[in-house]
Design a protein around this motif. Structure first.
Motif, PDB file in Angstrom:
ATOM      1  N   CYS A 176       0.847  -1.192   0.000  1.00 48.69           N
ATOM      2  CA  CYS A 176       0.000   0.000   0.000  1.00 48.69           C
ATOM      3  C   CYS A 176       0.881   1.239   0.000  1.00 48.69           C
ATOM      4  CB  CYS A 176      -0.912   0.017   1.219  1.00 48.69           C
ATOM      5  SG  CYS A 176      -2.101  -1.331   1.250  1.00 48.69           S
ATOM      6  N   LEU A 177       0.513   2.215  -0.802  1.00 50.22           N
ATOM      7  CA  LEU A 177       1.260   3.464  -0.926  1.00 50.22           C
ATOM      8  C   LEU A 177       0.348   4.617  -0.525  1.00 50.22           C
ATOM      9  CD1 LEU A 177       3.992   4.703  -1.922  1.00 50.22           C
ATOM     10  CD2 LEU A 177       2.927   4.878  -4.193  1.00 50.22           C
ATOM     11  N   MET A 178       0.864   5.538   0.285  1.00 51.96           N
ATOM     12  CA  MET A 178       0.056   6.678   0.742  1.00 51.96           C
ATOM     13  C   MET A 178       0.979   7.818   1.159  1.00 51.96           C
ATOM     14  SD  MET A 178      -1.077   4.998   4.370  1.00 51.96           S
ATOM     15  CE  MET A 178      -1.207   3.393   3.588  1.00 51.96           C
ATOM     16  N   CYS A 179       0.379   8.970   1.393  1.00 51.83           N
ATOM     17  CA  CYS A 179       1.145  10.131   1.819  1.00 51.83           C
ATOM     18  C   CYS A 179       1.780   9.875   3.188  1.00 51.83           C
ATOM     19  CB  CYS A 179       0.227  11.349   1.878  1.00 51.83           C
ATOM     20  SG  CYS A 179       1.083  12.880   2.331  1.00 51.83           S
ATOM     21  N   LYS A 180       2.977  10.425   3.414  1.00 52.31           N
ATOM     22  CA  LYS A 180       3.663  10.234   4.686  1.00 52.31           C
ATOM     23  C   LYS A 180       2.880  10.787   5.863  1.00 52.31           C
ATOM     24  CE  LYS A 180       8.582   9.591   3.909  1.00 52.31           C
ATOM     25  NZ  LYS A 180       9.945  10.143   4.109  1.00 52.31           N
ATOM     26  N   THR A 181       2.055  11.817   5.602  1.00 52.56           N
ATOM     27  CA  THR A 181       1.274  12.420   6.681  1.00 52.56           C
ATOM     28  C   THR A 181      -0.084  11.758   6.879  1.00 52.56           C
ATOM     29  OG1 THR A 181       0.369  14.063   5.143  1.00 52.56           O
ATOM     30  CG2 THR A 181       2.407  14.650   6.322  1.00 52.56           C
ATOM     31  N   HIS A 182      -0.362  10.735   6.116  1.00 52.33           N
ATOM     32  CA  HIS A 182      -1.626  10.016   6.258  1.00 52.33           C
ATOM     33  C   HIS A 182      -1.707   9.418   7.666  1.00 52.33           C
ATOM     34  CE1 HIS A 182      -4.908   7.241   5.520  1.00 52.33           C
ATOM     35  NE2 HIS A 182      -5.042   7.683   4.274  1.00 52.33           N
ATOM     36  N   PRO A 183      -2.848   9.555   8.362  1.00 52.55           N
ATOM     37  CA  PRO A 183      -2.966   9.015   9.726  1.00 52.55           C
ATOM     38  C   PRO A 183      -2.600   7.540   9.834  1.00 52.55           C
ATOM     39  CG  PRO A 183      -4.857  10.386   9.201  1.00 52.55           C
ATOM     40  CD  PRO A 183      -4.067  10.244   7.934  1.00 52.55           C
ATOM     41  N   LEU A 184      -2.938   6.738   8.818  1.00 52.50           N
ATOM     42  CA  LEU A 184      -2.631   5.318   8.868  1.00 52.50           C
ATOM     43  C   LEU A 184      -1.152   5.047   8.614  1.00 52.50           C
ATOM     44  CD1 LEU A 184      -5.763   3.924   6.962  1.00 52.50           C
ATOM     45  CD2 LEU A 184      -5.347   3.939   9.429  1.00 52.50           C
ATOM     46  N   ALA A 185      -0.489   5.943   7.884  1.00 50.82           N
ATOM     47  CA  ALA A 185       0.939   5.771   7.624  1.00 50.82           C
ATOM     48  C   ALA A 185       1.741   5.922   8.907  1.00 50.82           C
ATOM     49  CB  ALA A 185       1.408   6.781   6.586  1.00 50.82           C
ATOM     50  N   ARG A 186       1.295   6.800   9.806  1.00 55.28           N
ATOM     51  CA  ARG A 186       2.014   7.040  11.060  1.00 55.28           C
ATOM     52  C   ARG A 186       1.997   5.810  11.965  1.00 55.28           C
ATOM     53  NH1 ARG A 186      -0.920  12.885  12.064  1.00 55.28           N
ATOM     54  NH2 ARG A 186       0.127  14.020  10.368  1.00 55.28           N
ATOM     55  N   ARG A 187       0.988   4.967  11.805  1.00 56.35           N
ATOM     56  CA  ARG A 187       0.901   3.766  12.640  1.00 56.35           C
ATOM     57  C   ARG A 187       1.820   2.656  12.139  1.00 56.35           C
ATOM     58  NH1 ARG A 187      -5.678   3.325  13.630  1.00 56.35           N
ATOM     59  NH2 ARG A 187      -5.976   5.474  14.352  1.00 56.35           N
ATOM     60  N   GLY A 188       2.242   2.743  10.876  1.00 56.96           N
ATOM     61  CA  GLY A 188       3.181   1.771  10.322  1.00 56.96           C
ATOM     62  C   GLY A 188       2.564   0.464   9.884  1.00 56.96           C
TER      63      GLY A 188
END
Length: 313
Positions: A176-188
């Motif tokens: 999955c690819l998303m913006c670094k600031t995406h809330p789900l991206a911060r969870r890893g």
């Protein structure tokens, strides 16, 4: 008279095939890059040879006679055999080739695949030409392969056409690819519930009636994601992700490439998507061509290089 009826050559076979399929002297002339009088003269010769009108006037234009329709299959078979003989060039040397080679390629491979293929092609065949053709729902790539308008097509559809030849190229993991600031991206990491409910960006299918591999897999698992944006241009997706809250499900090699260029994060997929299998397709008409065999080998070597340098999982 009997000798005259046997005097049919390759040119007349091609004219007969085009006339019977196009059902128009004018359209046949355009397709064969001939003058209309030349095609009319060829039709007269064909009528003399076969003893049949072949094409007659109908209510909405020219229509083949019953005998003309019976001839269509043997004429096309004869042309395929002639093509097979013509392309058996055992002394083929790419370094002196002046042929135009044509590859149908979805744009999601452009960033990684095309530069490598062009580099290899220019080194091996400096006097030849290489054309890449984009694929889309309105483009019949199967017909293009059949008619020789394309030499090969690169794809990864879950169900490739059975009537085409296929050779596998390489396999890639789904992420999955998303913006670094995406809330789900911060969870890893993503849970399946988060993945399905989040807004998704998805590519427009590249072939009529074909669903993408991601949605095919989800449907088999009785799952459905929340696709809110679709794009016909795959390589635009990373730039959209950088400015949105969307998730893009794609291959690791594609995701890692753009994550190095843009503020994007790559996360593991929350469900066991089957690996993405890339392959090349070609038609029987070019199966024995030394030139197309060489092109297929070049593409296979280029894809192998890409898979070897792709970041490890």
């Amino acid at each position: 008279m009997s000798q005259q009826r046997e005097a049919i050559d390759t040119y007349l076979l091609r004219v007969m095939n085009t006339l019977l399929t196009e059902r128009s002297v004018t359209r046949a002339a355009v397709k064969l890059n001939q003058s209309q009088p030349a095609i009319s003269a060829a039709l007269r010769r064909l009528r003399e040879i076969t003893g049949d009108p072949l094409l007659v006037r109908g209510k909405s234009g020219m229509v083949p006679t019953e005998y003309g329709l019976q001839l269509l299959d043997p004429v096309q078979n004869a042309l395929r055999e002639i093509e097979r003989i013509r392309f058996q060039q055992h002394n083929f040397d790419p370094a002196t080739s002046i042929r135009v080679y044509r590859i149908g390629c979805p744009d999601y491979l452009n960033a990684l695949f095309v530069p490598t293929v062009v580099e290899r092609f220019r080194e091996a065949a400096p006097t030849a030409m290489l054309e890449f053709h984009s694929l889309g729902p309105s483009f019949d790539y199967e017909l293009a392969l059949e008619e020789g308008k394309l030499d090969i097509v690169i794809g990864n559809w879950p169900e490739p056409p059975e009537q085409l030849h296929l050779s596998n190229l390489f396999v890639d993991e789904i992420v999955c690819l998303m913006c670094k600031t995406h809330p789900l991206a911060r969870r890893g990491a993503l849970t399946l519930e988060q993945y399905l409910s989040a807004p998704h960006l998805a590519p427009t299918p590249y072939s009529v009636g074909q669903r993408g591999a991601i949605d095919v897999h989800l449907a088999r698992e009785r799952l459905k994601r929340n696709v809110t944006v679709t794009l016909p241009y795959f390589n635009v997706a990373p730039y959209v992700l950088a400015k949105s809250d969307l998730i893009f499900t794609t291959t690791r090699s594609f995701a890692e490439h753009f994550a190095r260029l843009l503020p994007l994060s790559v996360l593991p997929a929350p469900t066991n998507f089957p690996p993405m299998q890339y392959y090349q397709l070609w038609h029987e008409r070019s199966h024995y061509s030394d030139e197309v065999k060489w092109l297929r080998g070049l593409v296979a070597d280029a894809m192998k290089t890409i898979s070897e340098i792709a970041p490890a999982v």
